[in-house]
Design a protein around this motif. Structure first.
Motif, mmCIF file in Angstrom:
data_model
loop_
_atom_site.group_PDB
_atom_site.id
_atom_site.type_symbol
_atom_site.label_atom_id
_atom_site.label_comp_id
_atom_site.label_asym_id
_atom_site.label_seq_id
_atom_site.Cartn_x
_atom_site.Cartn_y
_atom_site.Cartn_z
ATOM 1 N N LYS A 208 -24.154 16.444 -10.100
ATOM 2 C CA LYS A 208 -22.869 17.229 -10.274
ATOM 3 C C LYS A 208 -23.025 17.970 -11.948
ATOM 4 O O LYS A 208 -22.782 19.140 -11.952
ATOM 5 C CB LYS A 208 -21.736 16.304 -10.728
ATOM 6 N N ILE A 209 -23.750 17.302 -12.999
ATOM 7 C CA ILE A 209 -23.862 18.210 -14.283
ATOM 8 C C ILE A 209 -24.877 19.191 -14.054
ATOM 9 O O ILE A 209 -24.770 20.094 -14.477
ATOM 10 C CB ILE A 209 -24.158 16.993 -15.141
ATOM 11 N N SER A 210 -25.904 18.893 -13.137
ATOM 12 C CA SER A 210 -26.876 19.765 -13.070
ATOM 13 C C SER A 210 -26.324 21.024 -12.196
ATOM 14 O O SER A 210 -26.791 22.264 -12.846
ATOM 15 C CB SER A 210 -27.869 19.102 -11.853
ATOM 16 N N GLN A 211 -25.356 20.800 -11.397
ATOM 17 C CA GLN A 211 -24.864 22.275 -10.710
ATOM 18 C C GLN A 211 -23.936 22.896 -11.758
ATOM 19 O O GLN A 211 -23.962 24.188 -12.033
ATOM 20 C CB GLN A 211 -23.799 21.459 -9.580
ATOM 21 N N ILE A 212 -23.168 22.142 -12.754
ATOM 22 C CA ILE A 212 -22.328 22.871 -13.750
ATOM 23 C C ILE A 212 -23.238 23.401 -14.852
ATOM 24 O O ILE A 212 -22.969 24.577 -15.062
ATOM 25 C CB ILE A 212 -21.545 21.837 -14.157
ATOM 26 N N LYS A 213 -24.274 22.846 -15.231
ATOM 27 C CA LYS A 213 -24.766 23.319 -16.232
ATOM 28 C C LYS A 213 -26.180 24.168 -16.121
ATOM 29 O O LYS A 213 -26.806 24.614 -16.765
ATOM 30 C CB LYS A 213 -25.760 22.101 -17.172
ATOM 31 N N GLY A 214 -26.529 24.267 -14.734
ATOM 32 C CA GLY A 214 -27.698 25.033 -14.369
ATOM 33 C C GLY A 214 -28.830 24.444 -14.700
ATOM 34 O O GLY A 214 -29.828 25.360 -15.176
ATOM 35 N N VAL A 215 -29.007 23.086 -15.075
ATOM 36 C CA VAL A 215 -30.226 22.673 -15.386
ATOM 37 C C VAL A 215 -30.566 21.512 -14.507
ATOM 38 O O VAL A 215 -29.848 20.770 -13.932
ATOM 39 C CB VAL A 215 -30.083 21.725 -16.673
ATOM 40 N N GLY B 131 -13.171 8.397 -24.513
ATOM 41 C CA GLY B 131 -13.389 6.924 -24.185
ATOM 42 C C GLY B 131 -14.297 6.715 -23.131
ATOM 43 O O GLY B 131 -14.377 5.374 -22.834
ATOM 44 N N LEU B 132 -14.784 7.431 -22.414
ATOM 45 C CA LEU B 132 -15.661 7.016 -21.206
ATOM 46 C C LEU B 132 -17.226 6.737 -21.875
ATOM 47 O O LEU B 132 -18.006 6.336 -21.034
ATOM 48 C CB LEU B 132 -15.789 7.933 -19.907
ATOM 49 N N ARG B 133 -17.514 7.430 -22.961
ATOM 50 C CA ARG B 133 -18.680 7.449 -23.542
ATOM 51 C C ARG B 133 -19.832 7.949 -22.659
ATOM 52 O O ARG B 133 -20.809 7.161 -22.064
ATOM 53 C CB ARG B 133 -19.219 6.008 -23.906
ATOM 54 N N ILE B 134 -19.920 9.211 -22.428
ATOM 55 C CA ILE B 134 -21.088 9.660 -21.649
ATOM 56 C C ILE B 134 -21.497 10.976 -22.503
ATOM 57 O O ILE B 134 -20.890 11.978 -22.701
ATOM 58 C CB ILE B 134 -20.647 10.285 -20.334
ATOM 59 N N GLY B 135 -22.785 10.783 -22.766
ATOM 60 C CA GLY B 135 -23.629 11.959 -23.656
ATOM 61 C C GLY B 135 -24.805 12.327 -22.854
ATOM 62 O O GLY B 135 -25.070 11.441 -21.725
ATOM 63 N N MET B 136 -25.080 13.570 -22.913
ATOM 64 C CA MET B 136 -26.071 14.179 -22.265
ATOM 65 C C MET B 136 -27.250 14.797 -23.079
ATOM 66 O O MET B 136 -27.066 15.247 -24.330
ATOM 67 C CB MET B 136 -25.775 15.332 -21.388
#
Ligand SMILES: Cc1ncc(COP(=O)(O)O)c(C=O)c1O
Length: 354
Positions: free
Chosen positions: A63-70, A216-221
């Motif tokens: 999903k992140i790949s799709q949003i960020k184009g990476v 609060g979910l603690r997600i870094g990329m």
């Protein structure tokens, strides 16, 4: 400059056999899972969390790949971007031998992580315009400098660092250049994530803690070359993002329109707040911001901070930070919160007249 990851990596990490978890060894559908010593009965909760989460967060990365184009293979997810920062030290910096370079004033975790890992710190302050001192950086690096941290937009100053200057550092430094883009969604400047193919020594950090409202979910990329992502995956704790965070983040990432609408409001509130604050006599300067906060120079930062605390409003006193003398940092709130903040500023100004 030629980039060779093997010459950067610590020997113990090169030789490391990573932990192989049950979920690494078997992936797919099965009716009976007796491989991970989980509780087969379930959880004492309305939803079951008795199974270990996906160690490599496949759905979330897609999903992140799709949003960020990476591409997903260029993405690492950590327990906050602070985890990615910590892993860079673990993998690349020999305690007591290596050093990193930071450009203060900047985000404090780079220095804390260096101290935790007993890694030296070279400090090349930003110029008075809060931009990179390229000559100073070139002079300061030595053969043991492994990482250069550049935060853009920068915390606590709020400005973006000139992209051309970052690319100059990327071209000339043979270690890793870590560009922390925690606030990129609020910036006029474009992300460097589209330059990964060009720079093998580039690591871009982003987070779901700011624009996405998921602190609060603690997600870094971390976005980087596949070789660097492979090292992150080798060194990280096996199940570093819990199941609840993975599920909720996936749900939240469907709400791109809502986040974009919030960003628009925030940016217009940032401009409004900056203009309105300048009308308060005790406000000397509001620095231009590409982030979700403003750095504001005032006549008595400690007195103002205390006054606002008494009104139930908490801002950050940054007056003891080099180049930020006299400054406070104010996060942009909702329009209503910003209005209350402005009223409190005017009341504070009024109290000074008495
Ligand atoms: C520049 C910068 N990077 C990283 C972080 C931390 O991000 P995370 O919540 O993903 O650990 C912050 C938090 O304030 C920050 O200002």
């Amino acid at each position: 400059m030629a980039f060779n990851i093997d010459s950067l990596l610590r020997d113990n990490i090169k030789k490391l056999t990573p932990y192989s978890s049950a979920r690494d060894e078997f992936q797919g559908e099965a009716s009976i899972l007796l491989d991970a010593n989980e509780n087969a009965f379930g959880s004492p909760l309305p939803t079951n969390y008795n199974r270990y989460p996906d160690p490599l967060q496949g759905k979330l990365k897609a999903k992140i790949s799709q949003i960020k184009g990476v591409p997903a293979e260029n993405i690492f997810l950590g327990n906050g971007s602070d985890e990615a920062i910590d892993l860079l030290f673990r993998a690349f910096c020999r305690p007591g031998i290596d050093n990193i370079l930071i450009v203060p004033p900047t985000y404090g975790m780079y220095e804390v992580s260096a101290n935790i890992h007993d890694v030296g710190i070279k400090r090349v302050p930003l110029t008075p315009e809060f931009q990179l001192d390229l000559d100073g950086i070139a002079e300061a690096i030595d053969e043991n400098t492994k990482l250069i941290f550049i935060c853009s937009p920068n915390n606590p100053t709020g400005n973006s660092i000139h992209r051309q200057d970052i690319e100059t550092v990327l071209h000339h430094f043979s270690g890793l250049v870590v560009v922390d883009e925690a606030y990129i969604n609020f910036a006029r400047q474009k992300s460097l994530t589209q330059e990964l193919a060009e720079y093998q020594n580039l690591v871009v950090l982003q987070t779901l803690s700011k624009a996405w409202g998921l602190a609060g979910l603690r997600i870094g990329m971390a976005f980087a070359d596949r070789q660097i992502i492979a090292i992150f995956n080798k060194v990280k704790a096996p199940y570093n993002i819990n199941e609840v965070s993975q599920e909720l983040a996936l749900q939240a990432l469907e709400e791109v329109d809502k986040i974009n609408a919030w960003i628009q409001i925030l940016v217009s509130e940032r401009d409004r707040l900056a203009a309105e604050l300048l009308r308060v006599p005790q406000v000397a300067y509001v620095y231009p911001s590409d982030a979700n906060f403003l750095l504001v120079k005032v006549s008595d930062p400690k007195g103002l901070y205390k006054y606002l605390v008494d009104q139930g409003i908490i801002i950050r006193d940054r007056s003891s930070v080099t180049l930020c003398e006299g400054c406070v940092r104010i996060t942009i709130g909702t329009p209503e919160e910003n209005q209350e903040l402005l009223q409190a500023f005017h009341a504070y100004a009024g109290s000074k007249l008495r």
